[in-house]
Design a protein around this motif. Sequence first.
Motif, mmCIF file in Angstrom:
data_model
loop_
_atom_site.group_PDB
_atom_site.id
_atom_site.type_symbol
_atom_site.label_atom_id
_atom_site.label_comp_id
_atom_site.label_asym_id
_atom_site.label_seq_id
_atom_site.Cartn_x
_atom_site.Cartn_y
_atom_site.Cartn_z
ATOM 1 N N VAL A 255 0.828 -1.216 0.000
ATOM 2 C CA VAL A 255 0.000 0.000 0.000
ATOM 3 C C VAL A 255 0.856 1.258 0.000
ATOM 4 N N ARG A 256 2.145 1.125 0.262
ATOM 5 C CA ARG A 256 3.040 2.290 0.255
ATOM 6 C C ARG A 256 3.583 2.598 -1.134
ATOM 7 N N LEU A 257 3.280 1.746 -2.102
ATOM 8 C CA LEU A 257 3.814 1.916 -3.456
ATOM 9 C C LEU A 257 2.731 2.475 -4.369
ATOM 10 N N SER A 258 3.022 3.602 -4.969
ATOM 11 C CA SER A 258 2.008 4.290 -5.778
ATOM 12 C C SER A 258 1.965 3.793 -7.215
ATOM 13 N N GLU A 259 3.095 3.343 -7.751
ATOM 14 C CA GLU A 259 3.132 2.929 -9.154
ATOM 15 C C GLU A 259 2.694 1.473 -9.282
ATOM 16 N N GLU A 260 1.696 1.242 -10.128
ATOM 17 C CA GLU A 260 1.064 -0.077 -10.209
ATOM 18 C C GLU A 260 2.047 -1.160 -10.645
ATOM 19 N N ARG A 263 4.421 -2.047 -7.854
ATOM 20 C CA ARG A 263 3.713 -2.807 -6.826
ATOM 21 C C ARG A 263 3.636 -4.283 -7.217
#
Length: 381
Positions: A255-260, A263
């Motif tokens: 959940v801390r990673l914004s880039e799909e 992730r």
Amino acid sequence: MSVAGEFEELYGAAPEGVWAAPGRVNLIGEYTDFNDGFVMPLALPHTAVAAVSRRDDGELRLHSADVEGGVVRLDVAALEPLAGGGGSWAAYPAGVVWALREAGHAITGADVHLASTVPTGAGLSSSAALEVVTALALNDLFGLGLSRPELAVLAQRAENAFVGVPCGVMDQMASACAIEGHALFLDTRDLSYRQVPFDLAARGLRLLVVDTRVKHALGDGAYAERRAGCEAGARALGVRTLREVPYAQLSDVLVRLSEESVRRYVRHVVSDNHRVERTIALLDAGDAAAVGPVLTEGHASLRDDLRVSCPELDLVVEAANAAGALGARMTGGGFGGSAIVLVAAERAASVAAAVEKAFAGAGFAGPKIFPAVPSAGARRE
């Protein structure tokens, strides 16, 4: 004619020696090695064989029995990494000479004749076999005294820095260090490893390799993009490599990673490290058959999170499992290449036939299917 006989015909004298290094198939742990993670390859009986003699005039002469063309002549002092990567088969042994010289070893030239039975483009480490056999031969001939892991690291450097493919060290370590009848449980963070007995026949099992004959090229940027994405994920999480991310904390981390895409890559690497640990636990407990579902789970991760599969690889897994295999997954860098299938020995023929039938029904070229027999690593013949 033997490789030694071909060498003598080419160069006018018998070689000083003949060496062999195998290709490998990876049981579990994919795209984890450049993340300091766990892998579990085993060496195949397919090998690159090199007949080699020293030279003292600074010339490197290379020839392959498997590629059309004459002897490639190079000046060892003028060897430089390939701009933009790529290059011919000769870049792999030449890169090893470059890497050895860069490390301070006085390689004064060599005559080399190579022949390989490792399928190219099949995800079975044909390039690592070329590198390791060259490194071992030069280590022996020039009395360098390098250990097997040291040779593997130099061979990896040749592929990374000279050829331009950002591979991890698994392939070279498997080729250099594997032993017959075992799989190699390797921690790529410190190169510690354990030889794990892997006698499937004694347990009534077989591991099949299915070469889809779809060729991949890891230098085309897709592999590098995923490596860069993993490194971006590690930076975003404040760790040196994804090895440091505990599996138990994976959900919280994602959940801390914004880039799909990052992730997805992180989820694959962390979960595949865990799958290697699960596989080791099952093998240590004597329950090799239970590894099957772990393989299939790993394929789903490679297909959906890493997105390095292809229709042919997916079809191998689907058809094999539908025909009664214990589990299956793609192996290697993906985008073609090979899959592995764990199956009860008595069902191996029917599962192989089901895969071939599925390929014919889909209009795909027929795959090449053979058993993965854990074999010896690099050696002097």
